[in-house]
Design an enzyme around this catalytic site. Structure first.
Site, short mmCIF file in Angstrom:
data_model
loop_
_atom_site.label_atom_id
_atom_site.label_comp_id
_atom_site.label_asym_id
_atom_site.label_seq_id
_atom_site.Cartn_x
_atom_site.Cartn_y
_atom_site.Cartn_z
N HIS A 1 34.53 43.53 74.85
CA HIS A 1 33.22 42.95 75.72
C HIS A 1 32.50 42.05 75.80
CE1 HIS A 1 35.90 46.24 76.81
NE2 HIS A 1 35.44 47.07 76.75
N ASP B 1 35.80 36.61 80.95
CA ASP B 1 35.26 37.69 80.73
C ASP B 1 36.66 38.56 80.64
OD1 ASP B 1 34.06 40.38 80.18
OD2 ASP B 1 32.82 39.65 82.35
N GLY B 2 36.96 39.16 79.63
CA GLY B 2 37.94 40.87 79.22
C GLY B 2 37.59 41.85 80.02
N HIS B 3 36.33 42.41 80.33
CA HIS B 3 36.05 42.81 80.94
C HIS B 3 34.47 42.84 81.75
CE1 HIS B 3 35.04 47.11 83.00
NE2 HIS B 3 35.11 47.57 82.48
N HIS C 1 42.43 48.28 85.15
CA HIS C 1 41.82 49.32 84.94
C HIS C 1 40.93 49.05 86.14
CE1 HIS C 1 38.20 49.72 82.52
NE2 HIS C 1 38.74 50.95 81.80
N GLU D 1 43.00 54.05 82.10
CA GLU D 1 41.94 53.84 83.23
C GLU D 1 42.42 53.01 84.38
OE1 GLU D 1 38.14 53.15 80.77
OE2 GLU D 1 38.57 55.41 80.78
N GLU E 1 36.88 57.83 86.77
CA GLU E 1 35.71 57.88 85.90
C GLU E 1 34.23 57.37 86.57
OE1 GLU E 1 36.55 54.22 82.80
OE2 GLU E 1 34.59 54.21 82.78
N CYS F 1 31.92 55.30 86.23
CA CYS F 1 31.88 53.57 86.68
C CYS F 1 32.25 53.48 87.39
CB CYS F 1 31.75 53.26 84.81
SG CYS F 1 31.04 53.45 84.01
N CYS G 1 29.65 54.21 78.75
CA CYS G 1 28.96 53.92 79.72
C CYS G 1 28.36 54.83 81.07
CB CYS G 1 30.35 52.98 80.50
SG CYS G 1 31.98 53.93 80.06
N CYS G 2 29.49 55.35 81.32
CA CYS G 2 28.13 56.33 82.55
C CYS G 2 27.54 57.10 82.84
CB CYS G 2 29.75 57.57 82.36
SG CYS G 2 31.83 57.41 82.89
#
Lengths: 637, 637
Positions: free
Chosen positions: A152, A200-202, A260, A312, A328, A330, A396-397
């Site tokens: 990340h 970017d992996g996320h 995801h 997720e 989620e 997010c 994160c949320c």
């Protein structure tokens, strides 16, 4: 006492959040935070709670969780191990972004001091070469950029850039944007054509880079963002090659939302941002197909997205479990981001409809009435054990919610070449600049979504012809009454989900819209096995649920709703700042015997039915009282 | 041509699988593999397929996946990296166990050669100090025993021990048991009182150590097994402290099955094994409570266990999703192991009932009709995308199935101080030794579960009084007819799920039992939201499903079953070796319009109903023909 005081004068800079003002391929232009003022109604208390409670509570969580200490450690001001998840830096960045947007329309000595202290920590933690991720300090420095799928670093960089853009737009200060640019330059030196492969992996950095390009006017950041999106689906893979990372095929070939959910939605946001800048047809085609598939097969009635706890993930078509919905917070926020970008590209009301549904339900349920407790997952049915938390190991949320709610006024209006767009009915005032140097002030007076009457005063600074676009959600369409200066329009123009009121507007013109808020029962597509034989109660954009707290001793999972129930609404001023509560006569069905075994011959069971009043509350309001069962999808009598 | 020929004479050693022959606190004693012979009926083809197809296919998978090469590498006979999951050794061990049990009742030059070659590889791969786990060869040797929660070294050791016990019992050879004892001694030197703390992150070694104690008569292995079970829930934790590892509280305090399902079930097996040896009341109390909670709230109608894909966990009470059931094949197998141990402890038929349900449904569905394809997860509803595979990256399930099916005859009978127990109606012959030096031969002739008639010939070598216990599943109880030598018993003694026929038996005595196999519709407890308004069709122990292949063009998810449907059975000799197929008139319900949106006003939908014949097949038989939707829980008309 309010933490902030409303500024007595509006500042000059409009403070756009997603700045499509100069995007060649976006139809709509932003209306900045300083051009909109909430004037009571539904959203003012929500945004004020975010400002007065949430930001303070989250700052203290950043301290308590060690997130800010991680920056102190990286800056050499503190000893000790890194604390929390490896991407915890992003939580601090999201908070700075949220605080910055909040400071756009008010000042607070404490909040300003906290922002500047945090900005100072971020500045101090940056490496001389521009690298910044406090997890990769000390011994872990050797591992920088070695595990892109998981670690990340770019996602975190993206949140720094977003925070810096917000901070610069609101304060005019270059402090944080300089840090962000140095990091972006470090990334640019490391990755790209002729340099290292990698992406970017996320996703997260891509839309941030687009916004950085919009702020700075530098096309290099668009190119870098585009390069990262283009890395998806390469052979050999630069990420993982897996659907989990949306890395199984090139983005332009993607038609099915897989993997995801938040990663996917952030990737789609970036592609929409790039489409606004480049006009790429292959991007638009992929985005249209992904949108259609997601919203016709893989979205909850709440607007929640992500069926699966495992990975997720979005889940398969029609796979929408209620009790074990992941949904989620997010992902709901990301869905709003994506819907907004699609709306700005196109002016198509279906994106607005999805945005409104997600906002009132899947997003808003993520924060408790108190303002300092949050959901990560958002089930649509529960036995009373799922409760909000002040913070999470993976946090994160909460700050993602804070930044969306802090920027909420920017989602109410847009402009276009031909007029002003009103996207959300909400008590507010806007001052917008229209083409032809027309400045128009529009004021909405409404208690929407609790009441359907919306009075809109239109005050151009001089008489001018332009269109006023008003949303007509699909559910209200045939029933909506529109009056201009008291006279009902027989057949107003309807264009893709909006009423288009094109005329010469003069100061004092008034539009009245009456949105039909008759409660409705929705059925899901028969392939959604979890909802079969059940209905969801909605009123306007609000999805309702049965919560135990309102329904006496009868377990709400034993309640049944007749298809022709008559629902009555009443406004309950005590429930989460005031909500319309609905009730109707239904049935209570109890099964005898009620104990084990788990499976019993049908013929040995007896069901007893008796009339029972059902009371339903907005889904976003649930889990704010004593714990108990809840469900959105009510079995039919 | 069969791979194996039946031996002409039964060997002397009985070959018990779970050897409670001398367990002081077990009520039942084992009947070994060489004491039972399958004589056609349901199970012979299943066990023969396992022997003739599955073992061969799996051996080739062990080669193709690099699992056997990992041993060659550790033995220094081959260069190259370790291949597969870090616990892949266990797949080879399970295969050796399965092959060994198979060789108990027949010989095969090829199979014997493969077993001995594999045993030779295992022997060669062992370290001088007794350590054996080929993943931790070479550079990774330094990491041995450093990550007990995750790295499965003890789990893998457990499978070696189980394989060695089987190999020794069947062949009499000391080759593999010596390897296993050296590894067990290595573990004993490393962990235990006054040595290192630690326990098995994935239980498996504990029940293996109990079986090693039973084989060798050495109490030290019981003590080590007990020590490992006692490590669960320590403060500070020796595993992880997490419910995932059943490490949140001491085993004796556990009342709720939580965490990873297979880990949990193997732990409960070990506790039951220890209870058989020690008589521990706290263990029995915990086991009883865990059983009750699991089987009254957390088990599928198929006997499948494990609701969640995430963390492969049991799930909450009544959380039993159908389409996304995890229901791992290994969990079903583990459930059989646990049920068997509880049955041997107690002679209580409820354990037998659970064992039979799991065996015929949740276990058997794990292997395809072909014998060389397997399920890992076992959904109870599907859209036709879930298909069996020849092998998996995590290949725990296929060889676990092989070892259970290879040992299946050992689950048919037990003895006790007062007689012979017949647990499964199945065409077979048994020669059992009863107290008082009575040898009794019992032959069952039956086509159960397809037909309800069971003829049992009882031939003691001399007239003797003992009890013959026959299972009376709860669903057949009031209707079961029992005749002894042609005369119906008016009111035979029923003791906890068994008929107790206590009399003086003479050669030639015949018992006829007629089990009622009328198809039944089961309803789930109303708290299981996924099954609400639905029924499952069962016949005897067999759970049925609607599969698309039998139901023409109408999507089986659109079929409805009336509560009073008349089900007709017919034997289809072509379906997975021959099955009874059920059919009845039901309804097809189609919904118009059938396209998007996903959610629609109930009043805007129209449902059309027309009569439609429903055809149901055994759940274990599904996914052997063309792919298509399937469901067990059928909505009611």
């Amino acid at each position: 006492m309010s933490l902030l005081e409303r500024p007595t004068s509006v500042e000059t800079a409009p403070v756009p959040v997603v700045d499509t003002a100069r995007s060649p391929h976006a139809r709509l232009r932003p209306v900045g935070l300083r051009q909109v003022r909430l004037t009571g109604g539904f959203w003012s208390p929500v945004v004020e709670r975010n400002r007065d409670v949430t930001l303070d509570a989250q700052y203290r969580q950043l301290e308590a969780s060690g997130t800010l200490d991680n920056f102190r450690g990286a800056a050499g001001r503190l000893d000790g191990d890194f604390q929390g998840m490896w991407f915890a830096d992003s939580d601090a960045y999201k908070w700075v972004e949220a605080a910055s947007w909040t400071l756009a329309t008010g000042h607070s000595t404490q909040l300003e001091r906290r922002v500047e202290e945090t900005v100072g920590l971020i500045f101090a933690a940056q490496e001389p070469d521009g690298y910044l991720d406090t997890y990769f300090s000390g011994e872990r420095a050797a591992l920088r950029w070695t595990d892109l799928p998981t670690m990340h670093e770019m996602y975190t960089a993206g949140h720094l850039i977003q925070a810096a853009v917000a901070h610069q737009r609101v304060t005019g200060s270059g402090d944080l944007i300089e840090v962000a640019v140095r990091l972006a330059e470090h990334i640019e030196r490391t990755f790209g054509p002729g340099r290292r492969l990698g992406a970017d992996g996320h996703p997260g950095v891509e839309m941030a880079l687009v916004e950085l390009a919009r702020l700075t006017g530098e096309g290099r950041w668009l190119e870098l963002a585009s390069w990262f999106v283009e890395q998806h689906g390469r052979t050999p893979p630069t990420i993982s090659g897996r659907p989990y990372h949306q890395d199984h095929i090139r983005f332009t070939g993607q038609r099915e939302p897989v993997g995801h959910a938040v990663r996917g939605l952030y990737l789609y946001c970036a592609a929409a941002d790039l489409a606004a800048e480049t006009g790429s047809e292959p991007y638009r085609d992929a985005l249209d197909a992904l949108w259609e598939r997601l919203h016709s097969r893989r979205v909850y009635v709440t607007g929640g997205i992500g069926a699966r706890w495992d990975h997720e993930a979005f889940g398969d078509d029609d796979e929408l479990p209620n009790r074990r919905a992941h949904a989620e917070t997010c992902a709901a926020i990301a869905s709003v981001f994506w819907a907004w970008r699609m709306l700005q590209l196109s002016g198509d009301g279906r994106y607005r409809d999805a945005l409104e549904t997600a906002l009132f339900n899947a997003v808003l349920v993520g924060v408790g009435a108190c303002g300092d407790e949050f959901f990560y997952q958002n089930p649509l049915a529960d036995r009373g054990t799922h409760r909000r938390s002040a913070w999470f190991p993976c946090a994160c949320c909460p700050p993602n919610l804070a930044r969306l709610l802090a920027s909420l006024p920017s989602y109410l209006y847009s402009t276009s070449d031909d007029g002003l767009w009103l996207h959300l009915y909400a008590a507010s005032e806007v001052v917008a600049e229209l083409p032809g140097a027309v400045s128009v002030t529009v004021a909405q007076r409404t208690a929407y979504p609790w009441e359907g009457e919306v009075v809109i005063e239109v005050n151009p600074d001089r008489p001018a012809e332009f269109a006023l676009y008003l949303p007509i959600p699909p559910w209200t369409s045939p029933r909506t009454r529109v009056r201009v200066n008291g006279r009902e329009l027989a057949d107003p123009a309807r264009v893709r989900g909006y009423l288009e009121l094109r005329r010469s507007w003069q100061a004092g013109d008034t539009v009245q819209v009456t949105v039909d808020l008759t409660p409705r029962l929705l059925a899901a597509h028969p392939r959604v096995e979890d909802d079969q034989g059940r209905v969801a109660l909605v009123r306007g954009p609000i999805v309702y649920c049965l919560e135990q707290a309102d329904n006496g001793d009868a377990d709400v999972w034993d309640l049944r709703v007749p298809h022709d129930a008559t629902w009555e609404g009443r406004f309950d001023p005590e429930l989460v700042g005031g909500c319309v509560v609905l009730s109707a006569m239904g049935e209570l069905v109890t099964t005898e015997p009620s104990g084990p075994p788990l499976y019993r011959e049908l013929s040995s069971q007896e069901q007893r039915r008796r009339p029972q009043r059902l009371t339903a509350v907005p889904y976003f309001a649930w889990a704010n009282r004593e714990p108990g069962p809840m469900e959105i999808w009510i079995p039919m009598a």
